[in-house]
Motif scaffolding. Structure first.
Motif, PDB file in Angstrom:
ATOM      1  N   ALA A 268      -5.562 -28.708   2.683  1.00 34.38           N
ATOM      2  CA  ALA A 268      -4.825 -30.058   1.842  1.00 34.38           C
ATOM      3  C   ALA A 268      -3.498 -30.191   2.216  1.00 34.38           C
ATOM      4  N   GLY A 269      -2.722 -28.883   2.645  1.00 38.86           N
ATOM      5  CA  GLY A 269      -1.360 -29.216   2.950  1.00 38.86           C
ATOM      6  C   GLY A 269      -1.256 -30.140   4.363  1.00 38.86           C
ATOM      7  N   GLY A 270      -2.259 -29.916   5.056  1.00 34.35           N
ATOM      8  CA  GLY A 270      -2.380 -30.821   6.149  1.00 34.35           C
ATOM      9  C   GLY A 270      -2.623 -32.276   5.929  1.00 34.35           C
ATOM     10  N   LEU A 271      -3.441 -32.470   4.897  1.00 31.73           N
ATOM     11  CA  LEU A 271      -3.661 -34.003   4.400  1.00 31.73           C
ATOM     12  C   LEU A 271      -2.387 -34.535   3.915  1.00 31.73           C
ATOM     13  N   LEU A 272      -1.512 -33.829   3.210  1.00 30.96           N
ATOM     14  CA  LEU A 272      -0.026 -34.229   2.572  1.00 30.96           C
ATOM     15  C   LEU A 272       0.560 -34.460   3.791  1.00 30.96           C
ATOM     16  N   THR A 273       0.774 -33.615   4.865  1.00 34.02           N
ATOM     17  CA  THR A 273       1.498 -33.794   5.993  1.00 34.02           C
ATOM     18  C   THR A 273       1.249 -35.216   6.663  1.00 34.02           C
ATOM     19  N   LEU A 274      -0.028 -35.617   6.831  1.00 28.61           N
ATOM     20  CA  LEU A 274      -0.610 -36.907   7.113  1.00 28.61           C
ATOM     21  C   LEU A 274      -0.103 -37.914   6.434  1.00 28.61           C
ATOM     22  N   VAL A 275       0.193 -38.106   5.112  1.00 28.00           N
ATOM     23  CA  VAL A 275       0.657 -38.835   4.289  1.00 28.00           C
ATOM     24  C   VAL A 275       2.114 -39.134   4.963  1.00 28.00           C
ATOM     25  N   VAL A 276       2.914 -38.163   4.999  1.00 29.45           N
ATOM     26  CA  VAL A 276       4.386 -38.287   5.542  1.00 29.45           C
ATOM     27  C   VAL A 276       4.287 -38.939   6.846  1.00 29.45           C
ATOM     28  N   ALA A 277       3.341 -38.433   7.839  1.00 31.11           N
ATOM     29  CA  ALA A 277       3.252 -39.026   9.279  1.00 31.11           C
ATOM     30  C   ALA A 277       2.945 -40.312   9.381  1.00 31.11           C
ATOM     31  N   SER A 278       2.242 -40.817   8.397  1.00 26.85           N
ATOM     32  CA  SER A 278       1.671 -42.012   8.475  1.00 26.85           C
ATOM     33  C   SER A 278       2.773 -43.207   7.972  1.00 26.85           C
ATOM     34  N   ASN A 279       3.468 -42.552   6.910  1.00 28.78           N
ATOM     35  CA  ASN A 279       4.729 -43.391   6.281  1.00 28.78           C
ATOM     36  C   ASN A 279       5.453 -43.480   7.254  1.00 28.78           C
ATOM     37  N   MET A 280       6.078 -42.600   7.962  1.00 26.78           N
ATOM     38  CA  MET A 280       6.923 -42.892   9.261  1.00 26.78           C
ATOM     39  C   MET A 280       6.376 -43.816  10.159  1.00 26.78           C
ATOM     40  N   ALA A 281       5.210 -43.534  10.869  1.00 28.48           N
ATOM     41  CA  ALA A 281       4.816 -44.413  11.765  1.00 28.48           C
ATOM     42  C   ALA A 281       4.516 -45.975  11.214  1.00 28.48           C
ATOM     43  N   LEU A 282       4.258 -46.199  10.081  1.00 27.75           N
ATOM     44  CA  LEU A 282       3.878 -47.469   9.357  1.00 27.75           C
ATOM     45  C   LEU A 282       5.344 -48.231   8.932  1.00 27.75           C
ATOM     46  N   TRP A 312      -8.688 -45.495  -3.372  1.00 28.82           N
ATOM     47  CA  TRP A 312      -8.693 -44.347  -4.388  1.00 28.82           C
ATOM     48  C   TRP A 312      -9.811 -44.580  -5.154  1.00 28.82           C
ATOM     49  N   GLY A 313     -10.453 -45.937  -5.400  1.00 32.26           N
ATOM     50  CA  GLY A 313     -11.718 -46.014  -6.240  1.00 32.26           C
ATOM     51  C   GLY A 313     -12.701 -45.439  -5.458  1.00 32.26           C
ATOM     52  N   ALA A 314     -12.812 -45.461  -4.145  1.00 31.19           N
ATOM     53  CA  ALA A 314     -13.886 -44.805  -3.359  1.00 31.19           C
ATOM     54  C   ALA A 314     -13.881 -43.498  -3.336  1.00 31.19           C
ATOM     55  N   VAL A 315     -12.771 -42.988  -3.426  1.00 29.18           N
ATOM     56  CA  VAL A 315     -12.815 -41.373  -3.663  1.00 29.18           C
ATOM     57  C   VAL A 315     -13.191 -40.987  -4.756  1.00 29.18           C
ATOM     58  N   GLY A 321     -19.052 -36.104  -6.559  1.00 28.31           N
ATOM     59  CA  GLY A 321     -17.462 -35.802  -6.767  1.00 28.31           C
ATOM     60  C   GLY A 321     -16.680 -35.311  -5.602  1.00 28.31           C
ATOM     61  N   HIS A 322     -17.167 -34.931  -4.473  1.00 30.58           N
ATOM     62  CA  HIS A 322     -16.718 -34.430  -3.345  1.00 30.58           C
ATOM     63  C   HIS A 322     -16.678 -35.523  -2.120  1.00 30.58           C
ATOM     64  N   ALA A 323     -15.465 -36.001  -1.991  1.00 37.51           N
ATOM     65  CA  ALA A 323     -15.543 -37.147  -0.776  1.00 37.51           C
ATOM     66  C   ALA A 323     -15.692 -36.573   0.400  1.00 37.51           C
ATOM     67  N   PRO A 324     -16.245 -37.200   1.577  1.00 40.56           N
ATOM     68  CA  PRO A 324     -16.038 -36.781   2.917  1.00 40.56           C
ATOM     69  C   PRO A 324     -14.780 -36.562   3.394  1.00 40.56           C
ATOM     70  N   MET A 325     -14.805 -35.764   4.398  1.00 35.84           N
ATOM     71  CA  MET A 325     -13.214 -35.549   4.888  1.00 35.84           C
ATOM     72  C   MET A 325     -12.828 -36.887   5.535  1.00 35.84           C
ATOM     73  N   TRP A 326     -13.545 -37.727   6.553  1.00 38.31           N
ATOM     74  CA  TRP A 326     -13.247 -38.982   6.796  1.00 38.31           C
ATOM     75  C   TRP A 326     -12.576 -39.793   5.710  1.00 38.31           C
ATOM     76  N   LEU A 327     -13.186 -40.017   4.492  1.00 37.30           N
ATOM     77  CA  LEU A 327     -12.593 -40.694   3.313  1.00 37.30           C
ATOM     78  C   LEU A 327     -11.284 -40.288   2.879  1.00 37.30           C
ATOM     79  N   LEU A 328     -11.196 -39.022   2.851  1.00 45.53           N
ATOM     80  CA  LEU A 328      -9.893 -38.467   2.495  1.00 45.53           C
ATOM     81  C   LEU A 328      -8.740 -38.650   3.441  1.00 45.53           C
ATOM     82  N   ILE A 329      -9.003 -38.537   4.778  1.00 45.67           N
ATOM     83  CA  ILE A 329      -8.081 -38.768   5.527  1.00 45.67           C
ATOM     84  C   ILE A 329      -7.669 -40.410   5.743  1.00 45.67           C
ATOM     85  N   THR A 330      -8.766 -41.285   5.494  1.00 44.77           N
ATOM     86  CA  THR A 330      -8.406 -42.673   5.304  1.00 44.77           C
ATOM     87  C   THR A 330      -7.440 -42.784   4.103  1.00 44.77           C
TER      88      THR A 330
END
Length: 485
Positions: A268-282, A312-315, A321-330
């Motif tokens: 979960a912490g890695g996914l939160l870090t991914l949000v931050v990294a994506s923010n910086m790149a975009l 959000w709707g897809a997840v 109830g449990h979305a696949p990892m590729w969807l959470l990463i997206t």
């Protein structure tokens, strides 16, 4: 004529250059430290609960109070920047957030720690608008969107520092040493701020009217800023785009990923870090796109909202109830676009207001996302309690606020863009007198007739017209010297 030309000279675009970069870097360094302090509690939640002997609801009050102070201070800070200048406000902010961080380190009780976070939030609120003002004062208007996005990128870098640096330091040396040691960073950035930062380049002083106030200064600044459709459009763009990522990063992302999606804390912490990294790149991508094509602002903002809602709707609706990892990463990659998209709000407020109202207009715009974030933070918490931790129902708040924001954006965009285009067209006659003396009789009737104004208005709304991005320097009718194709 001479007075008007002198005024026009004052309102020319700033030159930019190395000195502008140096001054801007001082300001953005202050903002960088403010974001580290702002997000430092996010990595110290468990330690704070143990230190102050409080539960989850009392712990969440730290974040809510800080957001409340930040949002409530935006318009007052904007007025202060317009009245006092960038350096004074930024210096006061650095002193306050440094004192707040030090007070948080030394607080022996929950109540004192709460007061320290409020003080930190007050100082933090003074940084971002001041950095935006530095960008508009020191760089050409066509660089405005990129400089704003770069400021947001630096802020996200501060978030990363909290996660990657402060967290291990906290676990290694303890609460007091970690937070008191981090407060030293506030003193470090305060020194160059006091010694070297300047409000504006030499020869680009604001008009005297921007320095005078009077009894009705506050009411006039707010009223005139709010009367501009571009300011209101900026607020709603910021409102609609920013809050999904902020709510996810600030409080509810980790519980959702662990409790609702069954992930480990490390994942979960890695996914939160991914949000931050994506923010910086975009942020860099959005800034470049908008700097080149101002017509992309609305499509980028609405496209980000649509993608966020879709993911959000897809997840939330995924079977089982449990979305696949590729969807959470997206989802996390798309959430990274929320911060850059929220900066588009300032690109609507900036050309709608003259230089003496830039701070006030930015403050009004910046309130939008934080109001939406506070509303969502509270509503999600209440719905989780009522529904027994049903995240599908709780996160439905995201769709409600996005729908509200989109309706306001669609309602305001026509008036805001038309007003902005009209300001760009007003400057065309300012350049017309140059060829007029060459043919006194021929062009005169054409200029007086209908076709000439119609011709001038055609390229203004188009994506390749340069007058629009240049108009962000100062939208006043006296502004001349715009770039043309």
């Amino acid at each position: 004529m001479s007075a008007g030309s002198a005024n026009a000279g004052q309102l020319k675009d700033p030159p930019g250059g190395g000195k502008a970069v140096a001054v801007w870097c001082i300001g953005v360094a202050v903002y960088f430290v403010a974001v580290i302090f702002r997000t430092s509690l996010g990595v110290a939640g468990l330690e704070a609960a143990d230190r102050f002997h409080v539960g989850a609801s009392a712990l969440s009050t730290f974040s809510l109070l800080q957001l409340l102070v930040y949002a409530g201070m935006q318009v007052p800070v904007g007025l202060m920047v317009d009245r006092l200048g960038t350096k004074k406000v930024l210096t006061l902010g650095a002193v306050l957030f440094t004192a707040g961080q030090l007070g948080f380190a030394l607080s022996p009780s929950y109540e004192m720690a709460l007061a320290a976070r409020a003080l930190l939030g007050c100082g933090d609120a003074m940084t971002f608008i001041s950095v935006l003002r530095l960008g508009t004062r020191w760089f050409p208007a066509r660089r405005g969107p990129l400089m704003a996005q770069l400021a947001g990128l630096v802020g996200m870098a501060g978030n990363l520092v909290s996660t990657l640096v402060l967290a291990p330091v906290l676990h290694g040396v303890g609460w007091t040493a970690a937070f008191a040691g981090s407060a030293v960073a506030g003193l470090v950035v305060l020194v160059p701020l006091v010694l070297f930062l300047l409000d504006h380049p030499e020869g680009h002083e604001p008009a005297p009217a921007a320095r005078t106030g009077g009894a009705g200064f506050v009411r006039r600044q707010i009223r005139e800023s709010w009367s501009e459709p571009g300011t209101r459009l900026g607020l709603w763009v910021h409102f609609t785009t920013q809050f999904p990522a902020m709510v996810f990063l600030l409080l509810w992302g980790m519980p959702f990923l662990i409790e609702a999606q069954g992930l480990t804390r490390t994942t979960a912490g890695g996914l939160l870090t991914l949000v931050v990294a994506s923010n910086m790149a975009l942020g860099l991508v959005y800034g470049q796109i908008i700097g080149r094509r101002q017509s992309s602002r609305i499509p980028l903002a609405l496209g980000t909202v649509a993608l966020t809602a879709l993911l959000w709707g897809a997840v939330l609706a995924f079977p089982g109830g449990h979305a696949p990892m590729w969807l959470l990463i997206t989802l996390c990659l798309v959430l990274g676009g929320c911060g850059p998209a929220s900066m588009i709000g300032f690109d609507f407020a900036r050309p709608a207001n003259p230089p003496e109202r830039q701070g006030t207009a930015s403050g009004i715009t910046n309130m939008g996302g934080f109001i939406a974030s506070m509303t969502t933070l509270l509503t999600v918490g209440v719905l989780l309690d009522v529904t027994g931790d049903d995240y599908r129902v709780a996160f439905s708040t995201v769709f409600v606020l996005e729908a509200l924001g989109v309706t306001r954006i669609l309602r305001l965009r026509r008036a805001a863009l038309a007003r902005e285009a009209a300001r760009g067209r007003v400057t065309v006659p300012a350049r017309a007198p140059l060829p007029a003396p060459a043919q006194a009789s021929g062009p005169a009737p054409a200029q007086a007739s209908g076709p000439a104004p119609a011709q001038a208005s055609v390229p203004a709304p188009g994506p390749e017209a340069e007058p629009r991005p240049r108009s962000t320097a100062c939208p006043l009718p006296e502004t001349a010297g715009r770039e043309t194709p």
